[in-house]
Design an enzyme around this catalytic site. Structure first.
Site, PDB file in Angstrom:
ATOM      1  N   LEU A  41       0.799  -1.217   0.000  1.00 28.26           N
ATOM      2  CA  LEU A  41       0.000   0.000   0.000  1.00 28.26           C
ATOM      3  C   LEU A  41       0.837   1.275   0.000  1.00 28.26           C
ATOM      4  O   LEU A  41       0.298   2.368   0.177  1.00 28.26           O
ATOM      5  CB  LEU A  41      -0.952   0.004   1.208  1.00 28.26           C
ATOM      6  CG  LEU A  41      -1.892  -1.198   1.312  1.00 28.26           C
ATOM      7  CD1 LEU A  41      -2.741  -1.105   2.583  1.00 28.26           C
ATOM      8  CD2 LEU A  41      -2.775  -1.302   0.082  1.00 28.26           C
ATOM      9  N   CYS A  42       2.123   1.169  -0.215  1.00 30.03           N
ATOM     10  CA  CYS A  42       3.039   2.306  -0.195  1.00 30.03           C
ATOM     11  C   CYS A  42       2.998   3.057  -1.526  1.00 30.03           C
ATOM     12  O   CYS A  42       2.757   2.460  -2.579  1.00 30.03           O
ATOM     13  CB  CYS A  42       4.455   1.812   0.084  1.00 30.03           C
ATOM     14  SG  CYS A  42       5.700   3.119   0.156  1.00 30.03           S
TER      15      CYS A  42
END
Length: 144
Positions: A41-42
């Site tokens: 999710l970065c």
């Protein structure tokens, strides 16, 4: 007669791939390595496609180490992480079991300060340098 033993530097890092098991140097003989901490999710996750291109082009073997230490950006389990990387970015390079920044690898080569810190190793698997998240995979592989 003198017998010398080559130390398997990669095996000493205690990295376990989800598909290949414990990683050893003979699996990546004469290949540069870029080992990095990843999180699905970065904002830097799109770098996975660059890592895949580097892998396909034979420039280096990327090895991903998923961690959930920064921003809780890797909430999935090992299976979810592998499926996400494969389906979203076509990843075929090794992805290790999810761990944290207290893993032996990070204690040895420097704890990351965010997701996608990169650790470059020569073809002999000697450590070169740690790079920040903002350095692209292509900039890192071109360093040596």
């Amino acid at each position: 007669r003198i017998i010398t033993y080559m130390i398997d530097k990669l095996l000493q890092m205690d990295l376990e791939s989800l598909k290949l098991g414990l990683l050893s140097s003979n699996k990546f003989w004469n290949k540069k390595l870029i080992i990095f901490n990843t999180a699905s999710l970065c904002g830097f996750t799109k770098q996975l496609s660059d890592f895949q291109k580097i892998f396909i082009d034979g420039l280096a073997v990327p090895i991903a180490i998923p961690t959930n230490d920064f921003g809780k950006q890797e909430p999935g389990d090992d299976y979810e992480i592998l499926q996400f990387a494969k389906k979203t970015y076509g990843v075929t390079f090794p992805i290790c079991k999810k761990t944290d920044i207290n893993h032996k690898f990070f204690k040895t080569f420097g704890q990351p300060d965010w997701n996608f810190n990169k650790y470059l190793f020569t073809v002999d698997h000697n450590f070169v340098q740690k790079f920040s998240s903002t350095k692209t995979p292509h900039e890192v592989v071109a360093y040596v």
